[in-house]
Design an enzyme around this catalytic site. Structure first.
Site, PDB file in Angstrom:
ATOM      1  N   ARG A   1       7.185   8.671  20.861  1.00  0.00           N
ATOM      2  CA  ARG A   1       8.334   7.955  21.422  1.00  0.00           C
ATOM      3  C   ARG A   1       9.615   8.629  20.925  1.00  0.00           C
ATOM      4  O   ARG A   1       9.608   9.343  19.925  1.00  0.00           O
ATOM      5  CB  ARG A   1       8.318   6.497  20.984  1.00  0.00           C
ATOM      6  CG  ARG A   1       7.157   5.699  21.536  1.00  0.00           C
ATOM      7  CD  ARG A   1       6.965   4.412  20.757  1.00  0.00           C
ATOM      8  NE  ARG A   1       8.153   3.567  20.780  1.00  0.00           N
ATOM      9  CZ  ARG A   1       8.341   2.531  19.951  1.00  0.00           C
ATOM     10  NH1 ARG A   1       7.440   2.237  19.042  1.00  0.00           N
ATOM     11  NH2 ARG A   1       9.439   1.807  20.054  1.00  0.00           N
TER      12      ARG A   1
ATOM     13  N   SER B   1      12.292   7.009  19.821  1.00  0.00           N
ATOM     14  CA  SER B   1      13.055   6.184  18.892  1.00  0.00           C
ATOM     15  C   SER B   1      13.280   6.961  17.599  1.00  0.00           C
ATOM     16  O   SER B   1      12.490   7.846  17.241  1.00  0.00           O
ATOM     17  CB  SER B   1      12.311   4.880  18.596  1.00  0.00           C
ATOM     18  OG  SER B   1      11.201   5.122  17.752  1.00  0.00           O
TER      19      SER B   1
ATOM     20  N   LYS C   1       0.395  -0.193  13.955  1.00  0.00           N
ATOM     21  CA  LYS C   1       0.523  -1.609  14.294  1.00  0.00           C
ATOM     22  C   LYS C   1       0.832  -1.800  15.779  1.00  0.00           C
ATOM     23  O   LYS C   1       0.637  -2.898  16.313  1.00  0.00           O
ATOM     24  CB  LYS C   1       1.601  -2.286  13.451  1.00  0.00           C
ATOM     25  CG  LYS C   1       3.029  -1.913  13.768  1.00  0.00           C
ATOM     26  CD  LYS C   1       4.010  -2.660  12.892  1.00  0.00           C
ATOM     27  CE  LYS C   1       5.452  -2.318  13.229  1.00  0.00           C
ATOM     28  NZ  LYS C   1       5.835  -2.670  14.607  1.00  0.00           N
ATOM     29  N   ASP C   2       1.294  -0.728  16.460  1.00  0.00           N
ATOM     30  CA  ASP C   2       1.616  -0.814  17.881  1.00  0.00           C
ATOM     31  C   ASP C   2       0.474  -0.349  18.775  1.00  0.00           C
ATOM     32  O   ASP C   2       0.612  -0.368  20.006  1.00  0.00           O
ATOM     33  CB  ASP C   2       2.859   0.034  18.195  1.00  0.00           C
ATOM     34  CG  ASP C   2       4.111  -0.483  17.519  1.00  0.00           C
ATOM     35  OD1 ASP C   2       4.219  -1.709  17.322  1.00  0.00           O
ATOM     36  OD2 ASP C   2       4.984   0.344  17.178  1.00  0.00           O
TER      37      ASP C   2
ATOM     38  N   THR D   1      14.136 -12.177  15.864  1.00  0.00           N
ATOM     39  CA  THR D   1      12.923 -11.368  15.774  1.00  0.00           C
ATOM     40  C   THR D   1      12.203 -11.394  17.115  1.00  0.00           C
ATOM     41  O   THR D   1      12.193 -12.424  17.800  1.00  0.00           O
ATOM     42  CB  THR D   1      11.969 -11.846  14.671  1.00  0.00           C
ATOM     43  OG1 THR D   1      10.807 -10.997  14.661  1.00  0.00           O
ATOM     44  CG2 THR D   1      11.521 -13.280  14.864  1.00  0.00           C
TER      45      THR D   1
ATOM     46  N   SER E   1       8.992 -10.456  17.075  1.00  0.00           N
ATOM     47  CA  SER E   1       7.604 -10.537  16.630  1.00  0.00           C
ATOM     48  C   SER E   1       7.129 -11.979  16.621  1.00  0.00           C
ATOM     49  O   SER E   1       7.662 -12.818  15.889  1.00  0.00           O
ATOM     50  CB  SER E   1       7.478  -9.940  15.228  1.00  0.00           C
ATOM     51  OG  SER E   1       6.234 -10.288  14.643  1.00  0.00           O
TER      52      SER E   1
ATOM     53  N   ARG F   1       4.339 -12.939  15.414  1.00  0.00           N
ATOM     54  CA  ARG F   1       3.774 -13.171  14.080  1.00  0.00           C
ATOM     55  C   ARG F   1       4.848 -13.602  13.095  1.00  0.00           C
ATOM     56  O   ARG F   1       4.681 -14.604  12.389  1.00  0.00           O
ATOM     57  CB  ARG F   1       3.104 -11.876  13.574  1.00  0.00           C
ATOM     58  CG  ARG F   1       2.698 -11.929  12.087  1.00  0.00           C
ATOM     59  CD  ARG F   1       2.238 -10.579  11.581  1.00  0.00           C
ATOM     60  NE  ARG F   1       3.243  -9.543  11.632  1.00  0.00           N
ATOM     61  CZ  ARG F   1       4.161  -9.331  10.688  1.00  0.00           C
ATOM     62  NH1 ARG F   1       4.205 -10.113   9.610  1.00  0.00           N
ATOM     63  NH2 ARG F   1       5.039  -8.356  10.814  1.00  0.00           N
ATOM     64  N   ARG F   2       5.946 -12.850  13.040  1.00  0.00           N
ATOM     65  CA  ARG F   2       7.013 -13.199  12.108  1.00  0.00           C
ATOM     66  C   ARG F   2       7.618 -14.552  12.437  1.00  0.00           C
ATOM     67  O   ARG F   2       7.944 -15.335  11.544  1.00  0.00           O
ATOM     68  CB  ARG F   2       8.089 -12.105  12.122  1.00  0.00           C
ATOM     69  CG  ARG F   2       7.635 -10.811  11.437  1.00  0.00           C
ATOM     70  CD  ARG F   2       8.584  -9.674  11.739  1.00  0.00           C
ATOM     71  NE  ARG F   2       8.259  -8.457  10.982  1.00  0.00           N
ATOM     72  CZ  ARG F   2       8.646  -7.240  11.316  1.00  0.00           C
ATOM     73  NH1 ARG F   2       9.386  -7.063  12.413  1.00  0.00           N
ATOM     74  NH2 ARG F   2       8.313  -6.194  10.580  1.00  0.00           N
TER      75      ARG F   2
ATOM     76  N   ARG G   1      15.134  -7.605  20.212  1.00  0.00           N
ATOM     77  CA  ARG G   1      14.436  -6.345  20.406  1.00  0.00           C
ATOM     78  C   ARG G   1      15.321  -5.198  19.964  1.00  0.00           C
ATOM     79  O   ARG G   1      16.511  -5.349  19.753  1.00  0.00           O
ATOM     80  CB  ARG G   1      14.073  -6.167  21.884  1.00  0.00           C
ATOM     81  CG  ARG G   1      13.012  -7.113  22.429  1.00  0.00           C
ATOM     82  CD  ARG G   1      11.608  -6.747  21.999  1.00  0.00           C
ATOM     83  NE  ARG G   1      11.328  -5.334  22.155  1.00  0.00           N
ATOM     84  CZ  ARG G   1      11.026  -4.745  23.303  1.00  0.00           C
ATOM     85  NH1 ARG G   1      10.978  -5.439  24.419  1.00  0.00           N
ATOM     86  NH2 ARG G   1      10.758  -3.461  23.344  1.00  0.00           N
TER      87      ARG G   1
ATOM     88  N   ARG H   1      19.152  -3.774  15.682  1.00  0.00           N
ATOM     89  CA  ARG H   1      18.959  -5.080  15.048  1.00  0.00           C
ATOM     90  C   ARG H   1      19.947  -5.314  13.915  1.00  0.00           C
ATOM     91  O   ARG H   1      20.483  -6.414  13.762  1.00  0.00           O
ATOM     92  CB  ARG H   1      17.511  -5.191  14.550  1.00  0.00           C
ATOM     93  CG  ARG H   1      16.531  -5.439  15.701  1.00  0.00           C
ATOM     94  CD  ARG H   1      15.114  -5.627  15.208  1.00  0.00           C
ATOM     95  NE  ARG H   1      14.403  -4.365  15.099  1.00  0.00           N
ATOM     96  CZ  ARG H   1      13.189  -4.244  14.600  1.00  0.00           C
ATOM     97  NH1 ARG H   1      12.559  -5.307  14.126  1.00  0.00           N
ATOM     98  NH2 ARG H   1      12.595  -3.074  14.546  1.00  0.00           N
TER      99      ARG H   1
ATOM    100  N   CYS I   1      -0.305  -8.958  20.937  1.00  0.00           N
ATOM    101  CA  CYS I   1       1.021  -9.463  20.597  1.00  0.00           C
ATOM    102  C   CYS I   1       1.217 -10.881  21.106  1.00  0.00           C
ATOM    103  O   CYS I   1       2.245 -11.507  20.860  1.00  0.00           O
ATOM    104  CB  CYS I   1       2.102  -8.543  21.161  1.00  0.00           C
ATOM    105  SG  CYS I   1       2.151  -8.498  22.958  1.00  0.00           S
TER     106      CYS I   1
END
Length: 321
Positions: free
Chosen positions: A13, A15, A91-92, A136, A138, A140-141, A158, A164, A251
């Protein structure tokens, strides 16, 4: 090793963090061949791609279609021969890889813990003022935060690290979460703050780990990445991703898992998205004499333990996500 006879591109990517990770892999591959500078670029060029997940910034990954959106274009570049390697934040990466692609190596894992980055410098969930807004993307978070602090307000956020942190500086939110691994790799000063320990926020499965994917059967690519592989990281990642797979994790489900290679504790957690219910279990996973098969088995065993503990509650949580 001898340099390759033709360029072997590294897909990633675009990023900032993804490019840093790809450059690290490039440097490691080049060092094995005694290359540097322009020679490294020539033999192992970086192929930067904009993923579907990167283009979508106006909604969460759940709404857009899932974490596979970060790997789709990269997978295609490998399968059509444009790239020999692909560098991923594990993790992605979906728990099932596309046909024709395998993991060739896992680099030594960075610190997998999450960090609370707050406007007023708070580093603990308990220290956040009542009712403040946390950003967030996420699930999960979000679930873990609301489980500990149901008084707080969560909004989607995002973007990359700078995006962020910019939102935080603008005052739109009081705090956000970032992975310490990414901050360390980017050389950010925020990485020096205290991270959240597992009892506050258990990391995502495979967080902090970087994987290098290759085409299945590409012996040349496999030979180059073999020297980059880190055994303990492989065992931890295999266990954590097996836990995720056992629980049909995506996700769309708040799931966390982490193997502590010091204490040999393997902790897994599933929550409802609103954080009202949490099911957490822990087993011992000694990596000293473990194998890839026993790592996967540990993940499956822990996943079943959490599933049994949750019972019908887990089924309801999955249906509602």
């Amino acid at each position: 090793m001898k340099p390759p006879s033709r360029p072997l591109a590294i897909a990633t990517r675009r990023s900032p963090l993804a490019l840093v990770q790809a450059r690290d892999v490039q440097a490691k591959l080049a060092a094995q061949c005694g290359l540097s500078g322009e020679d490294a670029e020539r033999c192992f060029p970086i192929l930067g791609l904009v993923s579907t997940g990167d283009r979508i910034q106006d909604r969460t990954l759940i709404e857009a279609g899932g974490k596979g959106l970060f790997t789709k274009e990269i997978d295609e570049a490998q399968l059509d021969g444009r790239a020999a390697f692909a560098v991923h934040s594990m993790k992605d990466v979906p728990t099932v890889l596309p046909d024709g692609i395998v993991l060739g190596a896992l680099l030594e894992r960075e610190d997998p813990r999450d960090m609370l980055i707050a406007r007023d410098g708070e580093t603990r969930l308990a220290d956040l003022p009542a009712g403040v807004t946390i950003g967030t993307a996420s699930l999960r978070r979000q679930a873990q935060l609301l489980h500990k602090r149901p008084d707080l307000h969560v909004v989607p956020l995002r973007g990359n690290v700078d995006t962020r942190l910019g939102k935080l500086a603008d005052g739109g939110i009081h705090a956000t979460f970032l992975a310490r691994a990414g901050l360390n790799r980017l050389g950010r000063a925020e990485a020096l703050r205290d991270p959240l320990e597992a009892d506050e926020m258990l990391p995502a499965a495979a967080q902090g780990a970087v994987g290098v994917a290759i085409r299945d059967g590409d012996e040349e690519a496999a030979s180059y990445v073999a020297g980059l592989h880190h055994r303990d990281t492989e065992l931890a990642v295999l266990a954590e991703r097996a836990f995720l797979f056992e629980l049909d994790g995506s996700c769309r489900t708040p799931i966390a898992a982490h193997v502590n290679k010091v204490s040999m504790d393997f902790i897994g957690e599933v929550l409802t998205p609103d954080g009202q219910q949490s099911w957490r279990r822990q087993i011992r996973f000694d990596m000293t004499h473990a194998t890839p098969d026993s790592a996967r088995q540990a993940g499956q065993d822990l996943g079943r333990a959490v599933r049994d503990a949750a019972g019908d509650g887990l089924a309801a949580a999955l249906v509602n996500t």
